[in-house]
Design an enzyme around this catalytic site. Structure first.
Site, PDB file in Angstrom:
ATOM      1  N   ARG A 164       0.627  -1.094  -0.369  1.00  0.00           N
ATOM      2  CA  ARG A 164       0.647  -0.334   0.404  1.00  0.00           C
ATOM      3  C   ARG A 164       0.425   1.676  -0.136  1.00  0.00           C
ATOM      4  O   ARG A 164       0.257   2.036  -0.453  1.00  0.00           O
ATOM      5  CB  ARG A 164      -1.041   0.044   0.996  1.00  0.00           C
ATOM      6  N   ASN A 186       1.190   2.296   6.518  1.00  0.00           N
ATOM      7  CA  ASN A 186       0.607   1.208   5.334  1.00  0.00           C
ATOM      8  C   ASN A 186       0.796   2.495   3.936  1.00  0.00           C
ATOM      9  O   ASN A 186       0.833   1.468   3.332  1.00  0.00           O
ATOM     10  CB  ASN A 186      -0.789   0.622   5.645  1.00  0.00           C
ATOM     11  N   ASP A 215       6.115  -1.254  11.521  1.00  0.00           N
ATOM     12  CA  ASP A 215       5.094  -0.328  10.809  1.00  0.00           C
ATOM     13  C   ASP A 215       4.215   0.753  12.245  1.00  0.00           C
ATOM     14  O   ASP A 215       3.797   1.328  11.681  1.00  0.00           O
ATOM     15  CB  ASP A 215       3.857  -0.465   9.896  1.00  0.00           C
ATOM     16  N   LYS A 241      33.749  25.195   0.434  1.00  0.00           N
ATOM     17  CA  LYS A 241      33.522  24.381   0.928  1.00  0.00           C
ATOM     18  C   LYS A 241      34.843  23.441   1.148  1.00  0.00           C
ATOM     19  O   LYS A 241      36.334  24.290   0.841  1.00  0.00           O
ATOM     20  CB  LYS A 241      33.867  23.482  -0.534  1.00  0.00           C
ATOM     21  N   TYR A 273      40.098  23.753  -9.128  1.00  0.00           N
ATOM     22  CA  TYR A 273      39.988  22.565 -10.137  1.00  0.00           C
ATOM     23  C   TYR A 273      39.811  23.226 -11.654  1.00  0.00           C
ATOM     24  O   TYR A 273      39.874  24.273 -12.250  1.00  0.00           O
ATOM     25  CB  TYR A 273      38.804  21.912  -9.838  1.00  0.00           C
ATOM     26  N   ALA A 331      34.008  40.855  -2.438  1.00  0.00           N
ATOM     27  CA  ALA A 331      33.108  40.373  -3.301  1.00  0.00           C
ATOM     28  C   ALA A 331      33.676  39.926  -4.036  1.00  0.00           C
ATOM     29  O   ALA A 331      33.825  40.404  -5.396  1.00  0.00           O
ATOM     30  CB  ALA A 331      31.508  41.162  -3.661  1.00  0.00           C
TER      31      ALA A 331
HETATM   32  C1  UD1 Z   1      -3.122  -6.457  11.227  1.00  0.00           C
HETATM   33  C2  UD1 Z   1      -4.123  -6.649  12.468  1.00  0.00           C
HETATM   34  C3  UD1 Z   1      -4.863  -6.122  12.600  1.00  0.00           C
HETATM   35  C4  UD1 Z   1      -4.551  -4.741  13.163  1.00  0.00           C
HETATM   36  C5  UD1 Z   1      -3.999  -4.082  12.652  1.00  0.00           C
HETATM   37  C6  UD1 Z   1      -2.858  -3.015  12.750  1.00  0.00           C
HETATM   38  C7  UD1 Z   1      -3.698  -9.383  11.921  1.00  0.00           C
HETATM   39  C8  UD1 Z   1      -4.849 -10.390  10.792  1.00  0.00           C
HETATM   40  N1  UD1 Z   1      -3.871  -8.638  12.109  1.00  0.00           N
HETATM   41  O1  UD1 Z   1      -3.170  -5.910  10.108  1.00  0.00           O
HETATM   42  O2  UD1 Z   1      -6.677  -6.771  12.900  1.00  0.00           O
HETATM   43  O3  UD1 Z   1      -6.179  -4.246  13.311  1.00  0.00           O
HETATM   44  O4  UD1 Z   1      -2.491  -5.159  12.335  1.00  0.00           O
HETATM   45  O5  UD1 Z   1      -2.109  -2.414  12.887  1.00  0.00           O
HETATM   46  O6  UD1 Z   1      -3.333  -9.680  11.923  1.00  0.00           O
HETATM   47  N2  UD1 Z   1       3.878  -9.425   8.040  1.00  0.00           N
HETATM   48  C9  UD1 Z   1       4.342 -10.187   8.634  1.00  0.00           C
HETATM   49  N3  UD1 Z   1       4.568 -11.370   7.061  1.00  0.00           N
HETATM   50  C10 UD1 Z   1       3.415 -11.571   7.559  1.00  0.00           C
HETATM   51  C11 UD1 Z   1       2.019 -10.446   6.486  1.00  0.00           C
HETATM   52  C12 UD1 Z   1       2.736  -9.030   8.087  1.00  0.00           C
HETATM   53  O7  UD1 Z   1       5.627  -9.950   8.295  1.00  0.00           O
HETATM   54  O8  UD1 Z   1       2.884 -12.053   6.619  1.00  0.00           O
HETATM   55  C13 UD1 Z   1       3.774  -8.073   8.931  1.00  0.00           C
HETATM   56  C14 UD1 Z   1       4.158  -6.725   8.098  1.00  0.00           C
HETATM   57  O9  UD1 Z   1       5.024  -6.392   7.729  1.00  0.00           O
HETATM   58  C15 UD1 Z   1       4.018  -5.835   8.933  1.00  0.00           C
HETATM   59  C16 UD1 Z   1       3.142  -6.338  10.303  1.00  0.00           C
HETATM   60  O10 UD1 Z   1       3.467  -8.410  10.106  1.00  0.00           O
HETATM   61  O11 UD1 Z   1       4.576  -5.171  10.001  1.00  0.00           O
HETATM   62  C17 UD1 Z   1       0.809  -6.401  10.309  1.00  0.00           C
HETATM   63  O12 UD1 Z   1       0.890  -6.212   8.975  1.00  0.00           O
HETATM   64  P1  UD1 Z   1      -0.132  -6.252   7.961  1.00  0.00           P
HETATM   65  O13 UD1 Z   1      -0.212  -6.603   7.004  1.00  0.00           O
HETATM   66  O14 UD1 Z   1       0.134  -4.981   8.084  1.00  0.00           O
HETATM   67  O15 UD1 Z   1      -1.346  -6.290   9.324  1.00  0.00           O
HETATM   68  P2  UD1 Z   1      -2.676  -5.324   8.662  1.00  0.00           P
HETATM   69  O16 UD1 Z   1      -3.079  -5.412   7.299  1.00  0.00           O
HETATM   70  O17 UD1 Z   1      -2.369  -3.708   9.210  1.00  0.00           O
HETATM   71 CA    CA Z   2      -0.088  -2.488   9.157  1.00  0.00          CA
END
Ligand code: UD1
Ligand code: CA
Length: 469
Positions: free
Chosen positions: A17, A235, A111, A359, A395, A388
């Site tokens: 996203r 996101n 994140d 510089k 160079y 001035a």
């Molecule tokens: C997730 C939650 C949601 C919550 C929100 C809060 C789930 C299913 N949903 O949704 O309920 O409201 O966070 O911010 O957990 N990631 C991985 N591997 C994966 C998928 C994700 O490492 O396979 C990591 C992503 O990089 C990210 C974090 O997990 O840092 C959350 O994933 P993201 O896809 O952002 O979840 P949301 O849709 O935000």
């Molecule tokens: Ca998220």
């Protein structure tokens, strides 16, 4: 016996996203990659951290290694992003290396790092004191958008989380959302996570299914409601801007609380690693980047950008100056519209005025270059006056050469100093000279053809022109 602790940072996602080539965790928030903020937050809970990486794994691992945090960081690789539960599972192998028995695992997305330290402390207290197998943070919003919804029973206990994609209309109307921070009992997590299935619309393994699984086992799940602002994650590009602005507010409030004057704080950006002394004034639009340090009683004029530089005590940088990797001593006057480039080192009471570029040069105490000059690869003695339009010609298209001015040299306007060249102390360079040879101390050097004057010629010229028309 006190329970052991591990923090788990989920950072394998593809950042779809964000619509950016870079992982969202490599984007810059107040001068540091987002992942550093995430690690700082994770560290509040435990100095044992597992980071789950996948998308842009090598880049992320390298950036984390550069952070030199004094904590035990392990990386787990999630090759395919099959959902948050699967991400947590990918970390088990690394967590097991610590051979934990009784332990709590704090799980967060890489994140989302706006938690205040006190909030996290309260959260772990709540988790421990209630003896729940799983605790999570929630926040209340008018429209919970894409977040998971918290579904409670008639007694107000949490029963399950439904992801927005899976939610029915009445469920979507729920205003309490899952903030994405969890604390889980390690044994419960190990036993229960394998029961999470991917039979849902996105065929993902949702970590949030842990709630209903715990409830089915009649285990206690606890929630802590936190201010919405602390739950925000990145996101989209818009989220990134919002998160950055929240940190900006926090950082600026801190500096104002120790006495920094800032009349327009929403326009001032101060990176996290900047240091400010007492009694500093930052005018609107000032940007201080990287490892910049400003000493006491300095004033930075509007829309100046200063990066990895030092500004000495009581110095004034006037509006629209650009300073990068430079060291400005005390009581200097810089700008407006000055440019100090890497390696500019200015001692005390130096003046650098409008449209002057410096510089890799050292200007000793009291030296002045007030208008329209270029000074590069130079050593400028005390109290020199650079007129001035003076240019150091450093160079020749192949190599750089040095210019040296002894103390008290006066360079007349519009002179070219063709390096390598040395001007002795106290020498004077006549305006408009092109200096190609060294000048002795206290000499006057002039390089300029004799002036001719034709008496009355201007008037004659005008008469002739009139006749021609
Ligand atoms: C997730 C939650 C949601 C919550 C929100 C809060 C789930 C299913 N949903 O949704 O309920 O409201 O966070 O911010 O957990 N990631 C991985 N591997 C994966 C998928 C994700 O490492 O396979 C990591 C992503 O990089 C990210 C974090 O997990 O840092 C959350 O994933 P993201 O896809 O952002 O979840 P949301 O849709 O935000
Ligand atoms: Ca998220």
């Amino acid at each position: 016996m006190s329970r052991e602790r591990v923090s788990l940072v989920l950072a394998a996602g593809a950042s779809t996203r964000m619509k950016s080539k870079k992982s969202k965790l490599l984007h810059n928030v107040l001068g540091r990659p987002a992942i550093y903020w995430a690690l700082d937050q994770a560290r509040w809970f435990s100095d044992r951290i597992v980071v789950v990486v996948g998308h842009q794994r090598d880049e992320l691992m390298k950036v984390v290694a550069d952070y030199h945090l004094d904590v035990d960081i392990k990386f787990a690789t999630q090759t395919e992003q099959k959902g948050t539960a699967h991400a947590v599972q990918s970390a088990f192998h690394e967590i097991e290396k610590w051979k934990l028995e009784e332990a709590d695992i704090f799980i967060m997305g890489g994140d989302a790092f706006l938690l205040q330290r006190e909030t996290l402390e309260e959260f772990s207290k709540v988790h421990q004191s209630t003896g729940s197998v799983l605790s999570l943070m929630t926040a209340v919003l008018d429209d919970a958008g894409a977040y998971g919804r918290i579904i409670r029973n008639e007694r107000g206990q949490i029963e399950r989380i439904v992801e927005a994609k899976e939610a029915s209309r009445p469920e979507l109307a729920v205003r309490e959302m899952n903030a994405g921070f969890y604390c889980a009992d390690w044994n419960f997590l190990r036993e229960t996570l394998q029961s999470v299935s991917n039979s849902n619309r996105s065929k993902e393994f949702y970590l949030t299914d842990l709630v209903s699984l715990a409830r089915n086992q009649n285990r206690l799940v606890q929630t802590l409601t936190i201010p919405y602002q602390e739950s925000l994650g990145i996101n989209t590009q818009e989220d990134l801007a919002l998160v950055a602005s929240i940190f900006q507010k926090r950082v600026n409030s801190y500096w104002m609380s120790i006495g920094t004057e800032m009349l327009s704080p929403s326009t001032v950006w101060i990176d996290a690693d900047v240091e400010l002394g007492q009694g500093i004034c930052l005018e609107p639009g000032v940007i201080l980047k990287g490892q910049t340090k400003i000493y006491s009683d300095a004033r930075i004029g509007a829309y100046s950008v200063i990066e990895n530089s030092e500004i000495g005590q009581s110095s004034v940088v006037e509006a629209y100056s650009h300073i990068k990797e430079a060291r400005v001593g005390p009581q200097n006057k810089i700008g407006p519209y000055a440019r100090l480039r890497p390696g500019a080192i200015l001692d005390s009471e130096v003046h650098v005025g409008n449209f002057v570029e410096i510089k890799k040069s050292h200007l000793a105490e009291g030296a002045k270059a007030n208008h329209l000059s270029y000074v590069g690869d130079s050593t400028i003695g005390k109290r020199c006056n650079i007129g001035a339009g003076t240019i150091t010609c450093n160079y020749d298209g192949f190599h750089k050469y040095e210019t040296v001015l002894g103390d008290g040299v006066f360079v007349g306007s519009n002179s070219s100093l063709v390096a390598p060249v040395t001007i002795g102390a106290g020498a004077i360079i006549g305006a408009g000279s092109v200096i190609t040879k060294d000048v002795d101390p206290n000499a006057i050097a002039l390089e300029r053809s004799d002036q001719r004057e034709l008496k009355g010629a201007a008037e004659k010229f005008r008469q002739r022109k009139k006749r021609e028309h």
